[in-house]
Scaffold this motif. Structure first.
Motif, PDB file in Angstrom:
ATOM      1  N   SER A  50      -6.168  -3.602   4.872  1.00  0.00           N
ATOM      2  CA  SER A  50      -5.355  -3.923   3.616  1.00  0.00           C
ATOM      3  C   SER A  50      -4.122  -3.087   3.398  1.00  0.00           C
ATOM      4  N   GLY A  51      -3.624  -3.091   2.359  1.00  0.00           N
ATOM      5  CA  GLY A  51      -2.610  -2.117   1.848  1.00  0.00           C
ATOM      6  C   GLY A  51      -1.475  -2.258   2.683  1.00  0.00           C
ATOM      7  N   SER A  52      -0.771  -1.016   2.902  1.00  0.00           N
ATOM      8  CA  SER A  52       0.601  -1.157   3.485  1.00  0.00           C
ATOM      9  C   SER A  52       0.861  -1.631   5.064  1.00  0.00           C
ATOM     10  N   LYS A  53      -0.355  -1.524   5.753  1.00  0.00           N
ATOM     11  CA  LYS A  53      -0.529  -1.881   7.198  1.00  0.00           C
ATOM     12  C   LYS A  53      -0.549  -3.218   7.096  1.00  0.00           C
ATOM     13  N   ALA A  54      -1.396  -3.845   5.965  1.00  0.00           N
ATOM     14  CA  ALA A  54      -1.468  -5.512   6.032  1.00  0.00           C
ATOM     15  C   ALA A  54       0.091  -6.020   5.465  1.00  0.00           C
ATOM     16  N   TYR A  55       0.721  -5.114   4.778  1.00  0.00           N
ATOM     17  CA  TYR A  55       2.038  -5.595   4.126  1.00  0.00           C
ATOM     18  C   TYR A  55       3.120  -5.346   5.022  1.00  0.00           C
ATOM     19  N   ASN A  56       2.749  -4.918   6.332  1.00  0.00           N
ATOM     20  CA  ASN A  56       4.151  -4.610   7.288  1.00  0.00           C
ATOM     21  C   ASN A  56       5.057  -3.604   6.583  1.00  0.00           C
ATOM     22  N   LEU A  57       4.438  -2.719   5.590  1.00  0.00           N
ATOM     23  CA  LEU A  57       5.022  -1.687   4.845  1.00  0.00           C
ATOM     24  C   LEU A  57       4.828  -0.139   5.533  1.00  0.00           C
ATOM     25  N   ALA A  58       3.925  -0.072   6.243  1.00  0.00           N
ATOM     26  CA  ALA A  58       3.485   1.103   7.069  1.00  0.00           C
ATOM     27  C   ALA A  58       4.353   2.237   7.349  1.00  0.00           C
ATOM     28  N   PRO A 113       4.702   6.304   9.097  1.00  0.00           N
ATOM     29  CA  PRO A 113       3.701   7.195   9.911  1.00  0.00           C
ATOM     30  C   PRO A 113       2.589   7.901   9.156  1.00  0.00           C
ATOM     31  N   SER A 114       2.959   8.234   7.759  1.00  0.00           N
ATOM     32  CA  SER A 114       2.142   8.835   7.133  1.00  0.00           C
ATOM     33  C   SER A 114       1.130   8.201   6.182  1.00  0.00           C
ATOM     34  N   SER A 115       1.039   6.580   6.531  1.00  0.00           N
ATOM     35  CA  SER A 115       0.216   5.698   5.731  1.00  0.00           C
ATOM     36  C   SER A 115      -1.215   6.140   5.964  1.00  0.00           C
ATOM     37  N   ASP A 116      -2.029   5.760   5.180  1.00  0.00           N
ATOM     38  CA  ASP A 116      -3.359   5.985   5.191  1.00  0.00           C
ATOM     39  C   ASP A 116      -3.966   4.465   5.645  1.00  0.00           C
ATOM     40  N   THR A 117      -5.123   4.217   6.135  1.00  0.00           N
ATOM     41  CA  THR A 117      -5.682   2.893   6.522  1.00  0.00           C
ATOM     42  C   THR A 117      -6.688   2.667   5.464  1.00  0.00           C
ATOM     43  N   ASP A 118      -6.343   1.704   4.692  1.00  0.00           N
ATOM     44  CA  ASP A 118      -7.197   1.065   3.615  1.00  0.00           C
ATOM     45  C   ASP A 118      -8.004  -0.077   4.417  1.00  0.00           C
ATOM     46  N   LYS A 119      -9.390  -0.521   3.502  1.00  0.00           N
ATOM     47  CA  LYS A 119     -10.035  -1.431   4.133  1.00  0.00           C
ATOM     48  C   LYS A 119     -10.531  -2.532   2.881  1.00  0.00           C
ATOM     49  N   LYS A 120     -10.651  -3.615   2.865  1.00  0.00           N
ATOM     50  CA  LYS A 120     -11.188  -4.433   2.157  1.00  0.00           C
ATOM     51  C   LYS A 120     -12.006  -5.495   2.663  1.00  0.00           C
ATOM     52  N   GLY A 121     -13.019  -6.015   2.099  1.00  0.00           N
ATOM     53  CA  GLY A 121     -13.693  -7.015   2.591  1.00  0.00           C
ATOM     54  C   GLY A 121     -14.860  -7.715   1.640  1.00  0.00           C
ATOM     55  N   THR A 124      -5.218 -12.335   4.518  1.00  0.00           N
ATOM     56  CA  THR A 124      -4.864 -11.310   5.383  1.00  0.00           C
ATOM     57  C   THR A 124      -4.498 -11.740   6.680  1.00  0.00           C
ATOM     58  N   PRO A 125      -3.209 -11.097   7.322  1.00  0.00           N
ATOM     59  CA  PRO A 125      -2.871 -11.610   8.639  1.00  0.00           C
ATOM     60  C   PRO A 125      -3.680 -11.230   9.779  1.00  0.00           C
ATOM     61  N   GLU A 126      -3.888 -12.287  10.676  1.00  0.00           N
ATOM     62  CA  GLU A 126      -4.858 -12.202  11.736  1.00  0.00           C
ATOM     63  C   GLU A 126      -5.046 -11.049  12.558  1.00  0.00           C
ATOM     64  N   GLU A 127      -3.604 -10.202  12.667  1.00  0.00           N
ATOM     65  CA  GLU A 127      -3.878  -8.932  13.276  1.00  0.00           C
ATOM     66  C   GLU A 127      -4.554  -7.678  12.668  1.00  0.00           C
ATOM     67  N   CYS A 128      -4.687  -8.153  11.281  1.00  0.00           N
ATOM     68  CA  CYS A 128      -5.534  -7.208  10.291  1.00  0.00           C
ATOM     69  C   CYS A 128      -6.867  -7.526  10.120  1.00  0.00           C
ATOM     70  N   VAL A 129      -7.171  -8.716  10.585  1.00  0.00           N
ATOM     71  CA  VAL A 129      -8.751  -9.057  10.337  1.00  0.00           C
ATOM     72  C   VAL A 129      -9.804  -8.385  11.832  1.00  0.00           C
ATOM     73  N   ASP A 165      10.720  -9.238   4.098  1.00  0.00           N
ATOM     74  CA  ASP A 165      11.481  -8.625   3.337  1.00  0.00           C
ATOM     75  C   ASP A 165      11.308  -6.915   3.683  1.00  0.00           C
ATOM     76  N   ARG A 166      10.597  -6.524   4.594  1.00  0.00           N
ATOM     77  CA  ARG A 166      10.151  -5.052   4.976  1.00  0.00           C
ATOM     78  C   ARG A 166      11.588  -4.184   4.638  1.00  0.00           C
ATOM     79  N   ASP A 167      12.626  -4.519   5.386  1.00  0.00           N
ATOM     80  CA  ASP A 167      13.861  -3.504   5.175  1.00  0.00           C
ATOM     81  C   ASP A 167      14.452  -3.562   3.776  1.00  0.00           C
ATOM     82  N   PHE A 168      14.304  -4.024   3.050  1.00  0.00           N
ATOM     83  CA  PHE A 168      14.918  -4.378   1.809  1.00  0.00           C
ATOM     84  C   PHE A 168      13.778  -3.326   0.895  1.00  0.00           C
TER      85      PHE A 168
END
Length: 356
Positions: free
Chosen positions: A19-27, A29-37, A87-92, A296-299
């Motif tokens: 979850s979090g920034s990696k699921a949002y496509n906003l990660a 290099p310094s971003s942590d990996t969060d998980k929800k379930g 959640t996007p499939e690649e993050c499941v 809208d990642r770039d914005f």
């Protein structure tokens, strides 16, 4: 059931996602990996006292919701829960087949105007608060009551401290009496006006005093000055002083230094998530779906990097909110989710799982 026990009995995990920034496509290099379930309690634990609604690790970056709590939050259109369901499939990491029965379109409603856009508004207030704190730093030592006292002087007023210095008086040598019918206004006297053996005990009792103190003044003594204690301003100052140093104590120092680095004096990460939530709120009204991975990642990353001025972003937020309100007025979404449907779904899911 505990968080550790859940990992040892992972057959009770129904959904496990990044979850979090990696699921949002906003990660970054310094971003942590969060998980929800989502997990389901073992059948035997349903009848006891210890029925946890949520399990998480010590750092709170891994959070799992019990099935009932998950559905309850879906009924409230909680943003985190709707995002988890979409959640996007690649993050499941894992998804139990029964989770296919829980679909976002069965829960999306006009409540999202408040939950998504309303939460975004709270983030705006948070950004405003940080902007205020950065631009109004407080000294280490708190000001005293005396700093908020003023004396009527020469067709105007001067600070009490200035007046005392000019008169070569010490506040400990002075006494006050209340001036009737005037809020926080006092008559001021000095020790030199008293007879031998009589004494005043000061305008304040000590450096930590939160108010002025009154004295017993003998009859026939004329006041040397009229003094006002701006008590309202002092109360506001004390509250802001306390909040500022509490914020300094608790703030995320790395994130704060990043805010200072881009020089715009607002919490850029919070502001980025404000726009993410607003955009998601609008998409729900227009397309009846929760778009977690952001195109809208770039914005959004431009906001995070501080490419916009604070006032410019606030204006954009206000314009966006007006568009969102109109979108929800014209939306065909229900006013709120169907609670009876959610309850029957919960029963169906439990019966199906425990029969497996």
């Amino acid at each position: 059931m505990t968080f550790e026990a859940l990992y040892l009995q992972n057959q009770f995990i129904l959904l496990d996602c990044i979850s979090g920034s990696k699921a949002y496509n906003l990660a970054l290099p310094s971003s942590d990996t969060d998980k929800k379930g989502v997990f389901i309690l073992p059948q035997g634990e349903l009848f006891g006292f210890g029925k946890p609604q949520q399990l998480n690790n010590e750092s709170n970056d891994e959070v799992y919701f019990e099935l009932r709590r998950f559905l309850e939050l879906l009924l409230k259109n909680n943003p985190n829960i709707l995002e988890l369901l979409s959640t996007p499939e690649e993050c499941v990491i894992y998804k139990h087949p029964l989770m296919e029965l829980i679909r976002p379109e069965h829960f999306l409603s006009k409540l999202c105007l408040d939950t998504f856009a309303g939460y975004a508004t709270s983030q705006i207030k948070k950004a405003k608060g940080l902007n205020k704190k950065i631009n109004k730093a407080f000294e280490l030592e708190r000001k005293s009551v005396l700093d908020f006292c003023y004396v009527v002087y020469s067709n105007g007023s001067v600070s009490l401290k200035e007046w005392l210095q000019e008169q070569q008086f010490r506040q400990e040598e002075c006494g006050l009496s209340k001036l009737q019918h005037f809020k926080d206004v006092y008559l001021l006297y000095h020790q030199s006006q008293l007879k031998q053996g009589e004494t005043f005990y000061g305008i304040v009792a000590g450096p930590g005093s939160a108010d002025v103190q009154l004295a017993t003044v003998p009859k026939g003594i004329e006041p040397l000055a009229v003094m006002n204690f701006n008590k309202d301003a002092y109360s506001i100052y004390c509250r802001e002083f306390r909040e500022y140093w509490e914020w300094v104590r608790k703030r995320n120092e790395a994130r704060y230094q990043s805010t200072l680095f881009h020089g715009k004096s607002y919490d850029a990460k919070n502001m980025m998530h404000t726009f993410r939530l607003l955009n998601m709120a609008e998409e729900i009204a227009l397309y009846k779906e929760v778009r977690v991975s952001r195109d809208d990642r770039d914005f959004l990353l431009k906001i995070r990097s501080g490419e916009f001025e604070y006032e410019e972003l606030i204006q954009m937020v206000e314009e966006k909110m007006e568009k969102i309100k109109v979108a929800y007025e014209h939306s065909q979404l229900p006013l709120k989710p169907d609670e009876q449907y959610a309850e029957s779904l919960l029963i169906q899911l439990r019966e199906s799982f425990y029969r497996l």
